[in-house]
Design an enzyme around this catalytic site. Structure first.
Site, mmCIF file in Angstrom:
data_model
loop_
_atom_site.group_PDB
_atom_site.id
_atom_site.type_symbol
_atom_site.label_atom_id
_atom_site.label_comp_id
_atom_site.label_asym_id
_atom_site.label_seq_id
_atom_site.Cartn_x
_atom_site.Cartn_y
_atom_site.Cartn_z
ATOM 1 N N LYS A 184 -11.988 -32.419 14.881
ATOM 2 C CA LYS A 184 -13.165 -31.764 14.290
ATOM 3 C C LYS A 184 -12.794 -30.398 13.723
ATOM 4 O O LYS A 184 -13.309 -29.985 12.688
ATOM 5 C CB LYS A 184 -14.275 -31.644 15.352
ATOM 6 C CG LYS A 184 -15.558 -30.999 14.828
ATOM 7 C CD LYS A 184 -16.274 -31.867 13.808
ATOM 8 C CE LYS A 184 -17.311 -31.164 12.950
ATOM 9 N NZ LYS A 184 -18.470 -30.673 13.626
ATOM 10 N N ASN A 188 -13.712 -28.538 10.247
ATOM 11 C CA ASN A 188 -14.278 -27.174 10.198
ATOM 12 C C ASN A 188 -13.470 -26.285 9.265
ATOM 13 O O ASN A 188 -14.019 -25.548 8.450
ATOM 14 C CB ASN A 188 -14.220 -26.488 11.564
ATOM 15 C CG ASN A 188 -15.136 -27.055 12.608
ATOM 16 O OD1 ASN A 188 -14.980 -26.754 13.771
ATOM 17 N ND2 ASN A 188 -16.084 -27.867 12.205
ATOM 18 N N SER A 253 -22.599 -26.340 8.139
ATOM 19 C CA SER A 253 -23.432 -25.242 8.652
ATOM 20 C C SER A 253 -22.915 -23.882 8.153
ATOM 21 O O SER A 253 -23.703 -22.978 7.881
ATOM 22 C CB SER A 253 -23.511 -25.276 10.179
ATOM 23 O OG SER A 253 -22.231 -25.246 10.748
ATOM 24 N N ARG A 262 -26.067 -15.123 5.720
ATOM 25 C CA ARG A 262 -25.994 -14.852 7.165
ATOM 26 C C ARG A 262 -24.528 -14.667 7.579
ATOM 27 O O ARG A 262 -23.606 -15.045 6.847
ATOM 28 C CB ARG A 262 -26.605 -16.017 7.957
ATOM 29 C CG ARG A 262 -28.107 -16.161 7.771
ATOM 30 C CD ARG A 262 -28.698 -17.194 8.724
ATOM 31 N NE ARG A 262 -28.296 -18.534 8.403
ATOM 32 C CZ ARG A 262 -29.097 -19.477 7.893
ATOM 33 N NH1 ARG A 262 -30.372 -19.223 7.665
ATOM 34 N NH2 ARG A 262 -28.646 -20.688 7.628
ATOM 35 N N GLU A 265 -19.392 -18.160 10.871
ATOM 36 C CA GLU A 265 -18.584 -18.522 12.053
ATOM 37 C C GLU A 265 -17.096 -18.563 11.676
ATOM 38 O O GLU A 265 -16.385 -19.494 12.036
ATOM 39 C CB GLU A 265 -19.001 -19.931 12.523
ATOM 40 C CG GLU A 265 -20.008 -19.978 13.637
ATOM 41 C CD GLU A 265 -20.283 -21.410 14.103
ATOM 42 O OE1 GLU A 265 -20.245 -22.350 13.303
ATOM 43 O OE2 GLU A 265 -20.577 -21.562 15.290
HETATM 44 N N1 LIG Z 1 -25.536 -28.000 11.598
HETATM 45 C C1 LIG Z 1 -24.560 -28.900 11.642
HETATM 46 O O1 LIG Z 1 -24.542 -29.859 10.867
HETATM 47 C C2 LIG Z 1 -23.471 -28.802 12.673
HETATM 48 C C3 LIG Z 1 -22.631 -29.914 12.879
HETATM 49 C C4 LIG Z 1 -21.645 -29.815 13.853
HETATM 50 C C5 LIG Z 1 -21.492 -28.672 14.599
HETATM 51 N N2 LIG Z 1 -22.311 -27.610 14.366
HETATM 52 C C6 LIG Z 1 -22.131 -26.417 15.211
HETATM 53 O O2 LIG Z 1 -23.250 -26.345 16.091
HETATM 54 C C7 LIG Z 1 -23.510 -24.965 16.428
HETATM 55 C C8 LIG Z 1 -24.966 -24.665 16.084
HETATM 56 O O3 LIG Z 1 -25.097 -24.775 14.679
HETATM 57 P P1 LIG Z 1 -26.502 -24.950 13.926
HETATM 58 O O4 LIG Z 1 -26.183 -25.425 12.557
HETATM 59 O O5 LIG Z 1 -27.447 -25.698 14.763
HETATM 60 O O6 LIG Z 1 -26.971 -23.414 13.861
HETATM 61 P P2 LIG Z 1 -28.409 -22.826 13.482
HETATM 62 O O7 LIG Z 1 -29.201 -23.860 12.752
HETATM 63 O O8 LIG Z 1 -28.148 -21.539 12.815
HETATM 64 O O9 LIG Z 1 -29.106 -22.610 14.885
HETATM 65 C C9 LIG Z 1 -28.787 -21.544 15.743
HETATM 66 C C10 LIG Z 1 -30.024 -21.271 16.562
HETATM 67 O O10 LIG Z 1 -29.708 -20.298 17.540
HETATM 68 C C11 LIG Z 1 -30.737 -19.314 17.529
HETATM 69 N N3 LIG Z 1 -30.241 -18.065 18.064
HETATM 70 C C12 LIG Z 1 -29.518 -17.096 17.448
HETATM 71 N N4 LIG Z 1 -29.256 -16.085 18.290
HETATM 72 C C13 LIG Z 1 -29.833 -16.423 19.477
HETATM 73 C C14 LIG Z 1 -29.931 -15.777 20.734
HETATM 74 N N5 LIG Z 1 -29.375 -14.578 20.952
HETATM 75 N N6 LIG Z 1 -30.606 -16.408 21.715
HETATM 76 C C15 LIG Z 1 -31.154 -17.632 21.517
HETATM 77 N N7 LIG Z 1 -31.116 -18.286 20.337
HETATM 78 C C16 LIG Z 1 -30.449 -17.688 19.329
HETATM 79 C C17 LIG Z 1 -31.135 -19.230 16.081
HETATM 80 O O11 LIG Z 1 -32.374 -18.559 15.947
HETATM 81 P P3 LIG Z 1 -32.886 -17.911 14.566
HETATM 82 O O12 LIG Z 1 -33.637 -19.017 13.890
HETATM 83 O O13 LIG Z 1 -33.740 -16.793 15.002
HETATM 84 O O14 LIG Z 1 -31.674 -17.495 13.792
HETATM 85 C C18 LIG Z 1 -31.199 -20.706 15.751
HETATM 86 O O15 LIG Z 1 -32.390 -21.288 16.229
HETATM 87 C C19 LIG Z 1 -22.506 -24.151 15.613
HETATM 88 O O16 LIG Z 1 -21.366 -23.861 16.394
HETATM 89 C C20 LIG Z 1 -22.120 -25.080 14.463
HETATM 90 O O17 LIG Z 1 -20.850 -24.804 13.930
HETATM 91 C C21 LIG Z 1 -23.310 -27.634 13.433
#
Ligand SMILES: NC(=O)c1ccc[n+]([C@@H]2O[C@H](COP(=O)([O-])OP(=O)(O)OC[C@H]3O[C@@H](n4cnc5c(N)ncnc54)[C@H](OP(=O)(O)O)[C@@H]3O)[C@@H](O)[C@H]2O)c1
Length: 302
Positions: A184, A188, A253, A262, A265
């Site tokens: 993975k 990334n 992401s 924003r 990562e």
């Molecule tokens: N999205 C994908 O397709 C995908 C696929 C595989 C892996 N990933 C990985 O999965 C992880 C999450 O990604 P994501 O895409 O789901 O990110 P995301 O959509 O940006 O979600 C992050 C969440 O965390 C919240 N957050 C931020 N700071 C926080 C804090 N201090 N306390 C509690 N909540 C907080 C954010 O709130 P706000 O709304 O207020 O910002 C948001 O709800 C990452 O490591 C990413 O690389 C993502």
């Protein structure tokens, strides 16, 4: 600790974004009721829209006040971005006990070290997240594909599969999880080319980007092998081909974060190659060029 969904595990999500909401929806469909969501923006009615299924409206509202943390939990799904982990540390501290399993739904290869400072003697279960999900706004998530994770072949990994498979997830339990992490990780690392070109996966259909992608994937494989991962020699080609043959509008992401100005990562997904490469004496000339550009884009998008 309880071990089946019939017994209603006490589970919550910290970071209810694209991936956190996706797996809260899985847990809700598995019969766990209104999954508590802990975040930093109070919203309710988050809806996950799978491309191939019915939407799921999350019954839980996002709790933002630290005094609303109700632990210790049996299961904590951590899905904040990697660089948001320290700020989310207070949720981990208040929701974890010795019996808690913290499932780290994040990219990168350093899951255990990253969360260890916040979780005391809780069990940390790293997970590789394979399903693409996009937060269209804070209440709307588009899920492209089946919610899919790979976890290590450990008791907690098997229990997680028991818990979430009834909710429609695919959970792969793998003995050589370390290699899966690096598979993975290669994807990334390649997503940096989408960020720096401002394009979705269709960019890999260009011959010149494919050539650059192959060289970057091979660089990542060299670091992976130095770290003990066992990847097939054809893996770099397979990974670039996989990106080139995806629907051309498939994003990542880190690309969505760039588009929204924003923080990126970049360290967990690309900087780590330079850090670990230097540790092993493996040259990383491509990452050495890409990483400062990603860091600069992340620092001050304007
Ligand atoms: N999205 C994908 O397709 C995908 C696929 C595989 C892996 N990933 C990985 O999965 C992880 C999450 O990604 P994501 O895409 O789901 O990110 P995301 O959509 O940006 O979600 C992050 C969440 O965390 C919240 N957050 C931020 N700071 C926080 C804090 N201090 N306390 C509690 N909540 C907080 C954010 O709130 P706000 O709304 O207020 O910002 C948001 O709800 C990452 O490591 C990413 O690389 C993502």
């Amino acid at each position: 600790m309880t071990s089946t969904s019939e017994q209603r595990e006490r589970l919550a999500v910290v970071g209810p974004g694209a991936i956190g909401a996706t797996f809260a929806a899985v847990a809700q469909r598995a019969g766990m009721g209104a999954v508590p969501l802990y975040g930093r923006t109070a919203v309710g009615g988050i809806t996950v829209h799978p491309d191939d299924g019915d939407p799921v409206v999350l019954a839980g509202e996002v709790r933002t006040a630290p005094e609303h943390a109700r632990g210790p939990l049996d299961w904590l799904l951590l899905a904040v971005k990697v660089h948001q982990t320290p700020d989310a540390g207070h949720w981990l501290r208040s929701l974890c006990g010795p019996e808690t399993v913290v499932v780290v739904l994040q990219n990168g290869v350093e899951h255990r070290d990253r969360v260890a400072p916040y979780v005391g003697s809780a069990t940390v279960l790293p997970a590789v997240v394979w399903c693409p999900a996009e937060g269209l706004d804070r209440r709307t998530v588009r899920l492209r594909g089946v919610p899919e994770l790979t976890v290590p072949d450990e008791p907690a990994g098997h229990r997680l599969a028991e818990l979430l498979v009834p909710g429609g997830a695919q959970i792969h339990v793998r003995p050589d999880f370390h290699t899966e992490l690096w598979r993975k990780m290669t994807m990334n690392a390649l997503a940096a080319l989408m960020v720096l070109s401002g394009r979705r996966s269709g960019v890999f259909r260009r011959a010149d980007v494919r050539t650059l992608g192959l060289a970057l994937a091979r660089e990542c494989m060299a670091v992976a092998e130095a770290e003990g991962a066992r990847l097939d020699p054809a893996f770099a080609e397979q990974m670039v081909d996989r990106l080139a043959t995806m629907p051309p509008d498939m994003g990542s992401s880190i690309l969505f974060d760039r588009a929204a100005d924003r923080t990126l990562e970049w360290d967990a997904r690309n900087g780590v190659l330079c850090r670990l490469g230097a540790r092993h004496g493996v040259p990383t000339p491509i990452s050495d060029v890409l990483v400062p550009l990603l860091a600069a884009a992340s620092d001050d998008p304007n």
